[in-house]
Design an enzyme around this catalytic site. Structure first.
Site, PDB file in Angstrom:
ATOM      1  N   LYS A  97      37.489  50.378 -30.481  1.00  0.00           N
ATOM      2  CA  LYS A  97      38.868  49.990 -30.151  1.00  0.00           C
ATOM      3  C   LYS A  97      38.999  49.179 -28.860  1.00  0.00           C
ATOM      4  CE  LYS A  97      41.460  52.025 -33.420  1.00  0.00           C
ATOM      5  NZ  LYS A  97      42.472  51.335 -34.210  1.00  0.00           N
ATOM      6  N   SER A 112      32.050  53.787 -36.324  1.00  0.00           N
ATOM      7  CA  SER A 112      33.172  53.251 -35.541  1.00  0.00           C
ATOM      8  C   SER A 112      33.476  54.006 -34.250  1.00  0.00           C
ATOM      9  CB  SER A 112      34.431  53.186 -36.410  1.00  0.00           C
ATOM     10  OG  SER A 112      34.741  54.478 -36.899  1.00  0.00           O
TER      11      SER A 112
END
Length: 300
Positions: free
Chosen positions: A28, A277
């Site tokens: 992110k 991720s």
């Protein structure tokens, strides 16, 4: 990262993109920093505001700190404390509200209208998608034989960026999205070809527990993504335990989703890129993860 054990298990070459080792523990930071770098000094002075299940919060907070902007982040009440504390440690104000991302998002939009701060959406923003797309560029620079990329999907920002970038480099690469069966809004939207909103979500993968995916991301996904699959919590848990035991690496639920699909679905690929991720997991949930993984092996 490569793993001979994994290659042998699935009978293909597997390339893990270890975004759990990224700044703030997830991918992110890429989208958040790229988005904030597009803002003018005047916009940055007004501060930034966001809603997040945890990882976007840390990405925005860290990027804002680097650019001396004030950040306010709305997070669901059940967000793991590790993510809340990390976000505060980067200097952001954290507001805990609602049972899921959707409620936190609604509350953050109200605050934005009151303050005029710049809104940093976790996925439904082209700059955010572009930032996440740098993952695919890096992967394909390192390994140009990759023919398939498996990507965890929540709101769709990560896969939108990756699919756009990957197809730009090589139109023949297959991009496959992976959602948790307990939070399959994008999966349903993809196959019904219209935006589907869920009333509730239930999954150990809190990073992809999104009730309503993005309109912009759905458009990009419909254009560039080749397939979308779902995995169960048991399959996700099993992937977490596998990576911890075999590769000494901690994954959070969302971070293990793509690996879960690699193990549980028949992925037609010789050189498979797998996006890990994130790794911001609440360690206190490990016993529950082990139980879920055990359940899968018992039923098998």
């Amino acid at each position: 990262m490569k793993s001979a054990t994994t290659d042998a298990l699935v009978d293909k070459r597997v390339y893990f993109k270890m975004e759990n080792q990224q700044k703030t523990g997830s991918f992110k930071f890429r989208g958040a920093s790229f988005k904030l770098m597009q803002l003018s000094d005047e916009q940055l002075q007004k501060g930034v505001i966001a809603a997040s299940a945890g990882n976007h919060a840390q990405g925005v907070a860290n990027a804002a700190a680097k650019l001396n902007a004030r950040a306010t982040i709305f997070m669901p009440e059940k967000t793991p404390m590790a993510k809340v504390n990390a976000t505060r440690a980067y200097g952001a104000e954290v507001v805990l509200t609602g049972e899921s991302f959707q409620e936190a998002y609604d509350a953050s939009m109200k605050r934005q209208m009151q303050t005029g701060a710049e809104y940093i959406h976790p996925f439904d923003d082209y700059d955010i998608m572009a930032g996440q797309g740098t993952i695919a560029m890096e992967m394909l620079q390192q390994e140009d034989r990759i023919d398939t990329i498996l990507v965890p999907v929540g709101g769709g920002g990560l896969i939108s960026g990756i699919a756009t970038a990957a197809k730009h480099v090589n139109p023949h690469i297959k991009v496959i999205g992976v959602q948790s069966a307990g939070a399959s809004a994008m999966y349903q939207s993809y196959y019904h070809n219209r935006l589907k909103r869920l009333d509730r979500v239930s999954t150990i993968a809190d990073g992809i527990a999104v009730k309503q995916p993005g309109e912009r991301t759905l458009e990009v996904i419909n254009q560039y993504v080749d397939d979308m699959v779902t995995v169960t919590d048991e399959e996700i848990a099993s992937a977490i335990v596998y990576m911890l035991e075999r590769n000494k690496t901690l994954l959070e639920g969302a971070g293990a989703a793509a690996l879960a699909a690699l193990f549980s679905r028949d992925i037609d690929s010789r050189h498979c890129g797998t996006i890990v991720s994130g790794g911001n997991m609440d360690i206190s949930t490990l016993p529950m993860i082990q139980q879920l993984a055990k359940k899968l092996h018992q039923s098998a």
